[in-house]
Scaffold this active site. Structure first.
Site, mmCIF file in Angstrom:
data_model
loop_
_atom_site.group_PDB
_atom_site.id
_atom_site.type_symbol
_atom_site.label_atom_id
_atom_site.label_comp_id
_atom_site.label_asym_id
_atom_site.label_seq_id
_atom_site.Cartn_x
_atom_site.Cartn_y
_atom_site.Cartn_z
ATOM 1 N N ASP A 182 -37.448 -78.409 49.926
ATOM 2 C CA ASP A 182 -37.540 -79.649 50.715
ATOM 3 C C ASP A 182 -36.195 -80.210 51.163
ATOM 4 O OD1 ASP A 182 -40.184 -79.559 50.025
ATOM 5 O OD2 ASP A 182 -40.010 -81.044 48.410
ATOM 6 N N ASP A 206 -34.202 -84.495 51.551
ATOM 7 C CA ASP A 206 -35.302 -85.110 50.801
ATOM 8 C C ASP A 206 -34.712 -86.014 49.707
ATOM 9 O OD1 ASP A 206 -37.961 -85.661 50.337
ATOM 10 O OD2 ASP A 206 -38.229 -84.005 48.955
ATOM 11 N N ASP A 210 -34.941 -85.193 42.287
ATOM 12 C CA ASP A 210 -36.383 -85.340 42.104
ATOM 13 C C ASP A 210 -36.798 -84.638 40.822
ATOM 14 O OD1 ASP A 210 -36.526 -86.780 44.422
ATOM 15 O OD2 ASP A 210 -37.909 -85.440 45.457
ATOM 16 N N ARG A 262 -36.318 -96.109 45.936
ATOM 17 C CA ARG A 262 -36.512 -95.132 44.855
ATOM 18 C C ARG A 262 -35.295 -94.964 43.953
ATOM 19 N NH1 ARG A 262 -39.981 -90.222 47.717
ATOM 20 N NH2 ARG A 262 -41.629 -91.570 48.519
#
Ligand SMILES: *[C@@H]1O[C@H](CO)[C@@H](O)[C@H](O)[C@H]1NC(C)=O
Ligand SMILES: *[C@@H]1O[C@H](CO)[C@@H](O)[C@H](O)[C@H]1NC(C)=O
Length: 383
Positions: A182, A206, A210, A262
């Site tokens: 990603d 992205d 993550d 985030r």
């Protein structure tokens, strides 16, 4: 001086850099004198760091504490910034990270590594950028998938691109067909005992970091995040309930300018967000969906000037949001920042004795996050 547990972080952690002429107020961060946090205290004052590199492996705190990386392996020196995803040459970073035996990977010189596909790491590896300026940039970046015990320290990761589908080697005996990544800076997938410390991360396609697919036992510390939209996602989808096991400690990071959301966003798991500095945000700092548990402790939240975005928190779902356990403890709120708590009952991380640490007062956070990101380390001198 007598130390009680709550004063541990204050005992003799003031490092005077060579050019600081006078001892300076430990609480000030606009000087050359830094107050060390309780990860850095463990190793940074040792001028022999270059011959004791593996001492770093004992310095994590929080859920990623047990991550040993390449502690019991040989030192491997990267000399060549080139990349071949299928048949990596000895001397390259990819050659080192795919090996099956533990390795403590260091760099012979400054280098910019432009990967041609995801860098798929094997277990028991440390990537240690100390002593060199190492960038992974302008290509696909790092994938930590179905492995354990990885430490990444002191490198710069930026402008990560999605990768095209293709063959990538993940061990000396295995080349797999990958579907294309990603464009995360660091993707942690079905992995455990991971520690990411003192890295710089910015501008990826992205997420910057993550954490997905039932990954757990992770500490993300001392990193400098800037210029990015979706900074850190803990849990890929609101259907993947195996992510309930996820436990992540996010500590001493600097969420600097140009970030949107985030920091982190959590789906099912547990996040201890502690002693981080937030220099504004565009939408929100801490978000969640799917009933995560979040303890925000001793952070230093500076809200953006936009009066519509002063709230630290954002709940991304409708329904029983009031029962989600989101707690703020001893956070500092500046420029109108505010945290909306919810739920009842304990939010305690329940750390083991080894993982445990005492949060510093929020007022110290600007000082103890002042050196977030890679450090300039010279052989023979404290970093
Ligand atoms: C808010 O505005 C002040 C004054 O213009 C500026 O110094 C500060 O950097 C701004 N804060 C943020 C978080 O953007
Ligand atoms: C720690 O224990 C309490 C009480 O059992 C629980 O509510 C909380 O969720 C636990 N924390 C973690 C990280 O599991």
């Amino acid at each position: 001086m007598a130390t009680s547990p709550s004063l541990l972080f204050l005992s003799c952690f003031i490092l005077h850099l060579a050019f600081a002429s006078t001892p300076i107020n430990a609480y000030s961060y606009s000087t050359k004198s830094v107050v060390l946090n309780n990860i850095d205290t463990c190793w940074r004052t040792n001028s022999n760091w270059a011959s004791n590199r593996k001492a770093l492996a004992d310095c994590a705190i929080g859920f990623g504490k047990d991550s040993i990386g390449g502690k019991y392996g040989a030192i491997y020196k990267v000399t060549d910034p080139s990349d071949d995803p299928i048949n990596p040459k000895p001397g390259t970073l990819r050659y080192a990270v795919i090996q099956t035996q533990p390795l403590w990977i260091i760099f012979a010189k400054d280098m910019v590594i432009r990967l041609k596909n995801e860098l798929i790491m094997n277990s028991y590896k440390t990537i240690d950028g100390r002593g060199a300026k190492v960038e992974i940039a302008n290509g696909p970046c790092i994938t930590i998938q179905s492995v354990s015990h990885v430490i990444i320290h002191g490198i710069t990761i930026h402008d990560c691109d999605p990768s095209k589908p293709g063959l990538v080697r993940s061990s000396p005996s295995h080349v797999g067909h990958r579907l294309g990544s990603d464009g995360d800076g660091i993707s942690i997938f079905s992995s455990s005992n991971i520690w990411i410390d003192h890295c710089f991360l910015a501008r990826c396609a992205d997420g910057l970091i993550d954490v997905i697919h039932a990954s757990t036992a992770i500490t993300i510390s001392n990193n400098y995040f800037t210029h990015h939209d979706k900074v850190m996602l803990l849990g890929h989808s609101d259907e993947y309930i195996a992510d309930k096991i996820m436990k992540v400690t996010i500590v001493f990071n600097r969420f600097a300018s140009g970030l949107i959301e985030r920091m982190p966003r959590v789906r099912f798991g547990y996040a201890h967000v502690v002693n981080n500095k937030y220099d504004g945000w565009k939408m929100y700092a801490i978000g969640g969906s799917s009933n995560p548990t979040i303890l925000s402790e001793g952070n230093y939240y500076v809200a953006p000037n936009n009066s519509a975005s002063k709230q630290v928190t954002k709940r991304e779902k409708k329904g029983k949001l009031k029962s989600w356990k989101w707690r703020s403890s001893n956070d500092a709120f500046l420029n109108g920042a505010y945290f909306v708590p919810s739920g009842y009952g304990s939010c305690d991380p329940n750390y083991s004795h080894a993982q445990f640490f005492t949060a510093a007062p929020a007022s110290l956070v600007p000082a103890i996050t002042f050196n977030a990101g890679p450090l300039t380390c010279v052989v023979g001198k404290a970093c």
